[in-house]
Enzyme design. Structure first.
Site, PDB file in Angstrom:
ATOM      1  N   GLY A   1       5.062  -1.036   2.720  1.00  0.00           N
ATOM      2  CA  GLY A   1       4.230   0.134   2.500  1.00  0.00           C
ATOM      3  C   GLY A   1       5.021   1.429   2.401  1.00  0.00           C
ATOM      4  O   GLY A   1       6.090   1.573   2.986  1.00  0.00           O
TER       5      GLY A   1
ATOM      6  N   HIS B   1       0.802  -1.211   0.000  1.00  0.00           N
ATOM      7  CA  HIS B   1       0.000   0.000   0.000  1.00  0.00           C
ATOM      8  C   HIS B   1       0.842   1.272   0.000  1.00  0.00           C
ATOM      9  O   HIS B   1       1.917   1.338   0.592  1.00  0.00           O
ATOM     10  CB  HIS B   1      -0.947   0.012   1.203  1.00  0.00           C
ATOM     11  CG  HIS B   1      -0.243  -0.067   2.525  1.00  0.00           C
ATOM     12  ND1 HIS B   1       0.274   1.040   3.168  1.00  0.00           N
ATOM     13  CD2 HIS B   1       0.040  -1.125   3.321  1.00  0.00           C
ATOM     14  CE1 HIS B   1       0.829   0.672   4.305  1.00  0.00           C
ATOM     15  NE2 HIS B   1       0.706  -0.647   4.423  1.00  0.00           N
ATOM     16  N   ASP B   2       0.347   2.272  -0.723  1.00  0.00           N
ATOM     17  CA  ASP B   2       0.910   3.620  -0.745  1.00  0.00           C
ATOM     18  C   ASP B   2       2.302   3.707  -1.368  1.00  0.00           C
ATOM     19  O   ASP B   2       3.002   4.708  -1.192  1.00  0.00           O
ATOM     20  CB  ASP B   2       0.947   4.219   0.669  1.00  0.00           C
ATOM     21  CG  ASP B   2      -0.435   4.268   1.314  1.00  0.00           C
ATOM     22  OD1 ASP B   2      -1.280   5.038   0.835  1.00  0.00           O
ATOM     23  OD2 ASP B   2      -0.669   3.505   2.283  1.00  0.00           O
TER      24      ASP B   2
END
Length: 260
Positions: free
Chosen positions: A137, A119-120
């Site tokens: 992440g 994520h991100d």
């Protein structure tokens, strides 16, 4: 172009020439651009936008919820550009509300089997992730990077442009542009010289490479503090896009810079 066993949710937006293989599942908030191919048993879900001419192999998982305990089903995004090759069992996750809110993958990348983008993350263009390379992440990978097989990049770490990371390397600090890094004996990554071959293949002139070498030597061999090293680089090396990018990269580092 769409196999009869594939499941395409209502609301999914597919260009007319998109190919979908057997037993693939496409969620209702997915958009796929023209010329893209999706292999058998692929799973693409969430608020995911995929550009043009992507070759997505079988059994991938794209756009699933982030592996973050604080995530509660919010609308977060995965954006994938054009002309990417995404091989078997790759996993690409959406962003989180407390992060950037989206994961971004650029153009002309090759993500080999079992590689993972959490994520991100932001992945640039012309990046190669070899088998089982893993981004935690909030990682940023700039353009023209090669990540060796089984390497792991710690969350919030940045990998500079034209960097090559050796196979099995554990990266816990930022890797400055134009370098190579490896780790051994369970230690975090350390610099191992410049990515000379990569620079020459991408059209860097002899003068540009000489300046980058000078910067590298100052950074690696100087006994000065980092703030004084930056001053030394500014005094010794004439301004150029490559010099200025290295300086900006170091000055904005939050996890620290890996050294030799």
């Amino acid at each position: 172009m769409i196999h009869q066993t594939a499941i395409i949710s209502q609301g999914a937006e597919l260009a007319d020439d998109v190919e979908i293989g057997p037993y693939a599942i496409i969620g209702g908030n997915v958009k796929i651009g023209k010329g893209s191919r999706v292999g058998a048993h692929a799973f693409i879900d969430g608020w995911t936008t995929i550009g043009e001419n992507n070759n997505i192999f079988h059994s991938v998982s794209i756009g699933a919820a982030p592996q973050d305990l604080s995530y509660k089903g919010e609308e977060t995004i995965l954006e994938i550009g054009n002309n990417n090759i995404i091989r078997e069992f790759v996993t690409l996750h959406r962003g989180t509300p407390h992060g950037k809110g989206k994961t971004v993958i650029g153009n002309n990348n090759m993500l080999m089997a079992y590689s993972h983008v959490a994520h991100d993350c932001v992945v640039g263009n012309n990046v190669i992730m070899a088998n089982s390379a893993t981004l935690a992440g909030h990682v940023t990978v700039e353009n023209n990077v090669v990540l060796g097989g089984l390497c792991a990049i710690h969350q919030f770490t940045r990998i500079g442009e034209f960097v090559m990371i050796g196979g099995g390397t554990m990266v816990g600090q930022d890797i400055i542009p134009y370098t190579m890094a490896v780790s051994d004996k369970n230690r975090s990554a350390a610099l191992r010289g410049l990515n000379i071959i990569g620079l020459k293949r991408n059209g860097f002139s002899d003068e540009q490479i000489r300046d980058i070498k000078k910067i590298y030597k100052i950074l690696v061999f100087s006994k000065l503090k980092l703030a004084d090293i930056l001053i030394e680089i500014k005094n010794v090396i004439k301004p150029s896009p490559h010099r200025d990018h290295i300086l900006e990269f170091i000055e904005t580092s939050k996890r620290g810079i890996a050294r030799a």
